[in-house]
Design an enzyme around this catalytic site. Structure first.
Site, PDB file in Angstrom:
ATOM      1  N   ASP A 244      56.720   2.641 -30.825  1.00 14.98           N
ATOM      2  CA  ASP A 244      56.842   1.935 -31.863  1.00 14.98           C
ATOM      3  C   ASP A 244      56.737   0.387 -31.739  1.00 14.98           C
ATOM      4  OD1 ASP A 244      59.215   1.162 -30.412  1.00 14.98           O
ATOM      5  OD2 ASP A 244      60.552   1.927 -32.165  1.00 14.98           O
TER       6      ASP A 244
ATOM      7  N   ASP B 184      60.401  -0.763 -36.130  1.00 15.93           N
ATOM      8  CA  ASP B 184      61.784  -1.047 -36.171  1.00 15.93           C
ATOM      9  C   ASP B 184      61.970  -2.703 -36.618  1.00 15.93           C
ATOM     10  OD1 ASP B 184      62.526   1.201 -35.808  1.00 15.93           O
ATOM     11  OD2 ASP B 184      62.969   0.994 -33.738  1.00 15.93           O
TER      12      ASP B 184
ATOM     13  N   ASP C  47      59.216  -2.965 -32.113  1.00 14.30           N
ATOM     14  CA  ASP C  47      60.470  -3.261 -32.184  1.00 14.30           C
ATOM     15  C   ASP C  47      60.357  -4.839 -32.644  1.00 14.30           C
ATOM     16  OD1 ASP C  47      61.994  -0.769 -31.701  1.00 14.30           O
ATOM     17  OD2 ASP C  47      60.901  -1.058 -29.652  1.00 14.30           O
TER      18      ASP C  47
HETATM   19  P1  ATP Z   1      59.013   2.606 -26.552  1.00 12.90           P
HETATM   20  O1  ATP Z   1      57.760   1.649 -25.928  1.00 12.90           O
HETATM   21  O2  ATP Z   1      58.886   3.960 -26.362  1.00 12.90           O
HETATM   22  O3  ATP Z   1      58.942   2.167 -28.044  1.00 12.90           O
HETATM   23  P2  ATP Z   1      61.462   1.196 -26.165  1.00 12.90           P
HETATM   24  O4  ATP Z   1      62.076   0.895 -24.812  1.00 12.90           O
HETATM   25  O5  ATP Z   1      60.912   0.083 -27.180  1.00 12.90           O
HETATM   26  O6  ATP Z   1      60.196   2.115 -25.772  1.00 12.90           O
HETATM   27  P3  ATP Z   1      62.996   1.947 -28.280  1.00 12.90           P
HETATM   28  O7  ATP Z   1      63.600   3.547 -28.612  1.00 12.90           O
HETATM   29  O8  ATP Z   1      62.095   1.578 -29.499  1.00 12.90           O
HETATM   30  O9  ATP Z   1      62.253   2.070 -26.938  1.00 12.90           O
HETATM   31  O10 ATP Z   1      64.453   1.175 -28.231  1.00 12.90           O
HETATM   32  C1  ATP Z   1      64.261  -0.146 -27.896  1.00 12.90           C
HETATM   33  C2  ATP Z   1      65.596  -0.506 -27.799  1.00 12.90           C
HETATM   34  O11 ATP Z   1      66.259  -1.064 -28.869  1.00 12.90           O
HETATM   35  C3  ATP Z   1      66.508   0.406 -26.816  1.00 12.90           C
HETATM   36  O12 ATP Z   1      66.583  -0.337 -25.561  1.00 12.90           O
HETATM   37  C4  ATP Z   1      67.777   0.409 -27.611  1.00 12.90           C
HETATM   38  O13 ATP Z   1      68.715  -0.433 -26.927  1.00 12.90           O
HETATM   39  C5  ATP Z   1      67.713  -0.596 -28.772  1.00 12.90           C
HETATM   40  N1  ATP Z   1      67.693   0.343 -29.854  1.00 12.90           N
HETATM   41  C6  ATP Z   1      66.911   1.397 -30.311  1.00 12.90           C
HETATM   42  N2  ATP Z   1      67.367   1.803 -31.290  1.00 12.90           N
HETATM   43  C7  ATP Z   1      68.960   1.618 -31.989  1.00 12.90           C
HETATM   44  C8  ATP Z   1      69.685   1.683 -32.657  1.00 12.90           C
HETATM   45  N3  ATP Z   1      69.692   2.477 -33.514  1.00 12.90           N
HETATM   46  N4  ATP Z   1      70.850   0.871 -32.850  1.00 12.90           N
HETATM   47  C9  ATP Z   1      70.844  -0.133 -31.534  1.00 12.90           C
HETATM   48  N5  ATP Z   1      69.791  -0.464 -30.660  1.00 12.90           N
HETATM   49  C10 ATP Z   1      69.044   0.189 -30.693  1.00 12.90           C
HETATM   50 MN    MN Z   2      60.147   0.398 -28.900  1.00 10.14          MN
HETATM   51 MN    MN Z   3      62.393   1.085 -31.715  1.00 11.12          MN
END
Ligand code: ATP
Ligand code: MN
Ligand code: MN
Length: 382
Positions: free
Chosen positions: A204, A306, A206
């Site tokens: 995703d 997100d 962020d």
């Molecule tokens: P990817 O590349 O697969 O997206 P990622 O490390 O970016 O890997 P994410 O699931 O997007 O993974 O999450 C990024 C960060 O955002 C996580 O480390 C987490 O701490 C934080 N996070 C994700 N969802 C939430 C939430 N609902 N509330 C608070 N923090 C969150």
């Molecule tokens: Mn992510």
């Molecule tokens: Mn995310």
């Protein structure tokens, strides 16, 4: 390859926030085996067991050498009995029968398949499995029971399970920046999550939004979402006021009840491809997007995004909290609590004995408050 000295090996910390973990590491085969076990445990609802495997994998990711024998494990923290057994099997036979059995089991494969649907967690997936459902087709016949998020997840299943490239993430940053600029000039949009840690692709995008004048950001998210929606950029969105409560993870959701919560939105964007390029082809996305043509599915791609809005004073905490990795975040909070008697979340740092909030103008200052060496995002891939 030179073996590290005994002393160096003893220095591996049990906390991921005290270990440098780059994206590329030297124990891929072992960590994949352990992470399969962690995933399987999670599918069974065994959070503690899952965490143990996940921690063991995370320790191996931080090692600057390749583990060649079980003796080396005695110097390492967080390697439990079961993890050691799996590692030993892989070192001796190149593969672990236990892990292979998991990978081939119908339950594991089905759960994995179902959980790739946006909006589906362990609970839903295992319920479907118990009801005898096995494929996406089975689910479609089941359509009535799907929530809004799950319906969107199913509809865009293929797109959402194809990795998001950095160029696509950057294109989304531009779209969101354009939206934000209309309502609040001077507001910034920062790419966080895996991309900030240097990952070339992710599941995703962020994004963290803030404005240097505290208070200006209030109400911004709903305006931005409405505008994006009116311009057909959104295929799905769901806005929340409390980021940490949405997490199933216990350690991560440590938060203070009286605190302000971060506005956030889980969404699915419709990313348009520039004229002439074909989705999934070799050409990367380039700036020059226009509004989607719903009639031509080859010209756009669904992307999970997100969006998080933080007041300026909370920005460093939000940045640190949303950059991840999850293992890194979990251990930062665990370290704060157990070693420093402090509570860290995506808004604040609170000293439980002095009963004061510790402010910070940057991530560096948060690490300083915690007495930790600063860890750049590229080394937080725990
Ligand atoms: P990817 O590349 O697969 O997206 P990622 O490390 O970016 O890997 P994410 O699931 O997007 O993974 O999450 C990024 C960060 O955002 C996580 O480390 C987490 O701490 C934080 N996070 C994700 N969802 C939430 C939430 N609902 N509330 C608070 N923090 C969150
Ligand atoms: Mn992510
Ligand atoms: Mn995310």
């Amino acid at each position: 390859v030179q073996a590290e000295s005994l002393e160096d090996r003893c220095q591996v910390s049990p906390y991921a926030c005290q270990r440098r973990t780059p994206l590329a590491h030297k124990n891929q085969v072992l960590t994949e085996a352990l992470e399969t076990m962690a995933e399987e445990a999670r599918f069974c609802g065994s959070e503690g067991r899952s965490l143990a495997f996940s921690r063991a994998a995370s320790v191996l990711k931080s090692l600057p050498w390749t583990v060649r024998g079980v003796k080396e494990l005695h110097f390492l923290p967080c390697i439990g009995e079961h993890s050691r057994k799996i590692i030993q099997e892989v070192l001796e036979d190149g593969t672990s029968t236990e892990v292979e059995n998991v990978r081939q089991s119908e339950r594991y494969q089905t759960m994995k398949h179902f959980m790739k649907i946006f909006g589906v967690g362990v609970k839903t997936a295992s319920q479907w499995y118990q009801e005898g459902l096995r494929t996406i087709n089975d689910l479609q016949a089941h359509h009535a029971k799907l929530g809004k998020a799950q319906q969107a997840g199913l509809l865009h299943y293929r797109d959402l399970n194809s990795p998001v490239k950095r160029s696509e993430a950057e294109a989304i940053v531009q779209v969101v920046q354009k939206a934000v600029d209309q309502f609040l000039p001077g507001a910034s949009v920062t790419l966080t999550g895996g991309f900030r840690r240097g990952k070339p692709s992710g599941h995703d995008v962020d994004l963290l939004i803030t404005h240097p004048v505290e208070g200006q950001e209030v109400g911004l998210l709903s305006k931005v979402i409405s505008w994006l929606d009116s311009q057909d950029f959104l295929l799905y969105h769901s806005t929340h006021r409390n980021a940490s409560q949405a997490l199933e993870d216990q350690e991560l959701s440590v938060s203070m009840t009286a605190m302000d919560r971060l506005d956030h939105c889980f969404s699915i964007f419709c990313l348009n491809y520039p004229h002439g390029s074909i989705k999934g082809g070799s050409r990367a996305w380039e700036p020059g997007y226009e509004l989607k043509d719903p009639g031509d599915a080859t010209l756009w791609k669904a992307v999970r995004v997100d969006l998080v809005v933080a007041p300026y004073s909370q920005f460093p905490f939000a940045l640190l909290g949303w950059t991840g990795s999850r293992n890194f975040e979990r251990d930062l909070r665990r370290f704060s609590k157990h070693e420093k008697k402090m509570v860290l979340n995506s808004h604040t740092l609170y000293h439980t004995e002095k009963k004061i909030f510790l402010s910070a103008a940057s991530e560096e200052e948060i690490f300083q408050h915690l007495g930790l060496e600063f860890m750049p995002p590229e080394e937080r891939n725990a």
